[in-house]
Motif scaffolding. Sequence first.
Motif, PDB file in Angstrom:
ATOM      1  N   ASP A 176       0.844  -1.199   0.000  1.00 25.38           N
ATOM      2  CA  ASP A 176       0.000   0.000   0.000  1.00 25.38           C
ATOM      3  C   ASP A 176       0.878   1.247   0.000  1.00 25.38           C
ATOM      4  O   ASP A 176       0.601   2.209  -0.714  1.00 25.38           O
ATOM      5  CB  ASP A 176      -0.908   0.024   1.236  1.00 25.38           C
ATOM      6  CG  ASP A 176      -2.040  -0.987   1.183  1.00 25.38           C
ATOM      7  OD1 ASP A 176      -2.364  -1.490   0.092  1.00 25.38           O
ATOM      8  OD2 ASP A 176      -2.606  -1.272   2.256  1.00 25.38           O
ATOM      9  N   GLY A 177       1.932   1.212   0.816  1.00 19.73           N
ATOM     10  CA  GLY A 177       2.836   2.359   0.896  1.00 19.73           C
ATOM     11  C   GLY A 177       3.489   2.675  -0.437  1.00 19.73           C
ATOM     12  O   GLY A 177       3.568   3.844  -0.834  1.00 19.73           O
ATOM     13  N   LEU A 178       3.929   1.657  -1.155  1.00 23.45           N
ATOM     14  CA  LEU A 178       4.532   1.899  -2.461  1.00 23.45           C
ATOM     15  C   LEU A 178       3.495   2.437  -3.434  1.00 23.45           C
ATOM     16  O   LEU A 178       3.776   3.354  -4.216  1.00 23.45           O
ATOM     17  CB  LEU A 178       5.183   0.632  -3.021  1.00 23.45           C
ATOM     18  CG  LEU A 178       5.854   0.792  -4.384  1.00 23.45           C
ATOM     19  CD1 LEU A 178       6.907   1.901  -4.384  1.00 23.45           C
ATOM     20  CD2 LEU A 178       6.459  -0.516  -4.849  1.00 23.45           C
ATOM     21  N   GLY A 179       2.283   1.919  -3.391  1.00 28.18           N
ATOM     22  CA  GLY A 179       1.221   2.444  -4.250  1.00 28.18           C
ATOM     23  C   GLY A 179       0.967   3.912  -3.990  1.00 28.18           C
ATOM     24  O   GLY A 179       0.815   4.713  -4.922  1.00 28.18           O
ATOM     25  N   ILE A 180       0.947   4.294  -2.723  1.00 28.48           N
ATOM     26  CA  ILE A 180       0.752   5.704  -2.352  1.00 28.48           C
ATOM     27  C   ILE A 180       1.889   6.550  -2.889  1.00 28.48           C
ATOM     28  O   ILE A 180       1.669   7.621  -3.458  1.00 28.48           O
ATOM     29  CB  ILE A 180       0.624   5.836  -0.816  1.00 28.48           C
ATOM     30  CG1 ILE A 180      -0.720   5.262  -0.356  1.00 28.48           C
ATOM     31  CG2 ILE A 180       0.780   7.285  -0.376  1.00 28.48           C
ATOM     32  CD1 ILE A 180      -0.834   5.084   1.148  1.00 28.48           C
ATOM     33  N   ARG A 181       3.122   6.088  -2.730  1.00 31.72           N
ATOM     34  CA  ARG A 181       4.282   6.841  -3.233  1.00 31.72           C
ATOM     35  C   ARG A 181       4.224   6.977  -4.755  1.00 31.72           C
ATOM     36  O   ARG A 181       4.528   8.047  -5.296  1.00 31.72           O
ATOM     37  CB  ARG A 181       5.594   6.156  -2.820  1.00 31.72           C
ATOM     38  CG  ARG A 181       6.004   6.385  -1.396  1.00 31.72           C
ATOM     39  CD  ARG A 181       6.199   7.837  -0.963  1.00 31.72           C
ATOM     40  NE  ARG A 181       6.755   8.693  -1.982  1.00 31.72           N
ATOM     41  CZ  ARG A 181       6.614  10.027  -2.009  1.00 31.72           C
ATOM     42  NH1 ARG A 181       5.958  10.647  -1.068  1.00 31.72           N
ATOM     43  NH2 ARG A 181       7.138  10.733  -2.974  1.00 31.72           N
ATOM     44  N   LEU A 182       3.851   5.903  -5.462  1.00 33.93           N
ATOM     45  CA  LEU A 182       3.739   5.979  -6.919  1.00 33.93           C
ATOM     46  C   LEU A 182       2.706   7.021  -7.321  1.00 33.93           C
ATOM     47  O   LEU A 182       2.917   7.799  -8.258  1.00 33.93           O
ATOM     48  CB  LEU A 182       3.363   4.612  -7.502  1.00 33.93           C
ATOM     49  CG  LEU A 182       4.417   3.511  -7.419  1.00 33.93           C
ATOM     50  CD1 LEU A 182       3.833   2.180  -7.892  1.00 33.93           C
ATOM     51  CD2 LEU A 182       5.663   3.872  -8.210  1.00 33.93           C
ATOM     52  N   LEU A 183       1.594   7.057  -6.611  1.00 33.54           N
ATOM     53  CA  LEU A 183       0.541   8.030  -6.899  1.00 33.54           C
ATOM     54  C   LEU A 183       1.051   9.448  -6.657  1.00 33.54           C
ATOM     55  O   LEU A 183       0.891  10.340  -7.502  1.00 33.54           O
ATOM     56  CB  LEU A 183      -0.666   7.725  -6.004  1.00 33.54           C
ATOM     57  CG  LEU A 183      -2.039   8.124  -6.480  1.00 33.54           C
ATOM     58  CD1 LEU A 183      -2.397   7.486  -7.803  1.00 33.54           C
ATOM     59  CD2 LEU A 183      -3.075   7.757  -5.430  1.00 33.54           C
ATOM     60  N   MET A 184       1.691   9.655  -5.515  1.00 32.14           N
ATOM     61  CA  MET A 184       2.205  10.979  -5.186  1.00 32.14           C
ATOM     62  C   MET A 184       3.305  11.415  -6.149  1.00 32.14           C
ATOM     63  O   MET A 184       3.358  12.579  -6.557  1.00 32.14           O
ATOM     64  CB  MET A 184       2.693  10.998  -3.734  1.00 32.14           C
ATOM     65  CG  MET A 184       1.549  10.848  -2.735  1.00 32.14           C
ATOM     66  SD  MET A 184       2.081  10.570  -1.028  1.00 32.14           S
ATOM     67  CE  MET A 184       2.928  12.089  -0.652  1.00 32.14           C
ATOM     68  N   ASP A 185       4.166  10.487  -6.530  1.00 30.84           N
ATOM     69  CA  ASP A 185       5.232  10.805  -7.489  1.00 30.84           C
ATOM     70  C   ASP A 185       4.665  11.189  -8.854  1.00 30.84           C
ATOM     71  O   ASP A 185       5.308  11.915  -9.610  1.00 30.84           O
ATOM     72  CB  ASP A 185       6.193   9.624  -7.646  1.00 30.84           C
ATOM     73  CG  ASP A 185       7.060   9.397  -6.414  1.00 30.84           C
ATOM     74  OD1 ASP A 185       7.094  10.272  -5.513  1.00 30.84           O
ATOM     75  OD2 ASP A 185       7.700   8.323  -6.340  1.00 30.84           O
ATOM     76  N   ALA A 186       3.461  10.709  -9.157  1.00 25.19           N
ATOM     77  CA  ALA A 186       2.802  11.041 -10.426  1.00 25.19           C
ATOM     78  C   ALA A 186       2.011  12.353 -10.329  1.00 25.19           C
ATOM     79  O   ALA A 186       1.356  12.749 -11.286  1.00 25.19           O
ATOM     80  CB  ALA A 186       1.879   9.898 -10.851  1.00 25.19           C
TER      81      ALA A 186
END
Length: 171
Positions: free
Chosen positions: A40-50
Amino acid sequence: MTAQLADIQLLLLDVDGVLTDGSITYTDTGEQIKTFNAKDGLGIRLLMDAGIFVGIVTARVSGALRHRCENLGITLVFDGIRDKASALASISETTQVSTAQIAFMGDDLIDLPAMTRAGFAFTVADAPVEVKDRAHLITELPGGKGAVRQACEAILKAKGLWENAISRFLL
């Protein structure tokens, strides 16, 4: 549904039952212990990085949550909130992101007012039927077990950003 997801600029998340499995563990001194999912944390980071904002709206106050948000770089943290619909409206006004461009992910009855006012509503596989009936998308996974990652991926894919988001991991 894809068109609605493509317009999302902000994902708001409940915590207990969404970012966690809903279990609340207390130590003998009364401290809460929460377990968060790294995927979940990586998914959140990917979203924020986008460039998609991520925020938290939760009824509970928890030091563990504050630490997790700090670790992930989430600055929109609204805890101790019982009226999540009002929080949604306030966050919309503060961020200048219309409610139509906000997705809310909840898992229980307290989340319904925000879920039904947001532009897109996610829920988890183990949510009650009343919540599932009002969600645009139900994840295949339960809360705390990768459900948030599925929501993040759905947004990125709808926006055509998924391949770019994961390109740094592919050789």
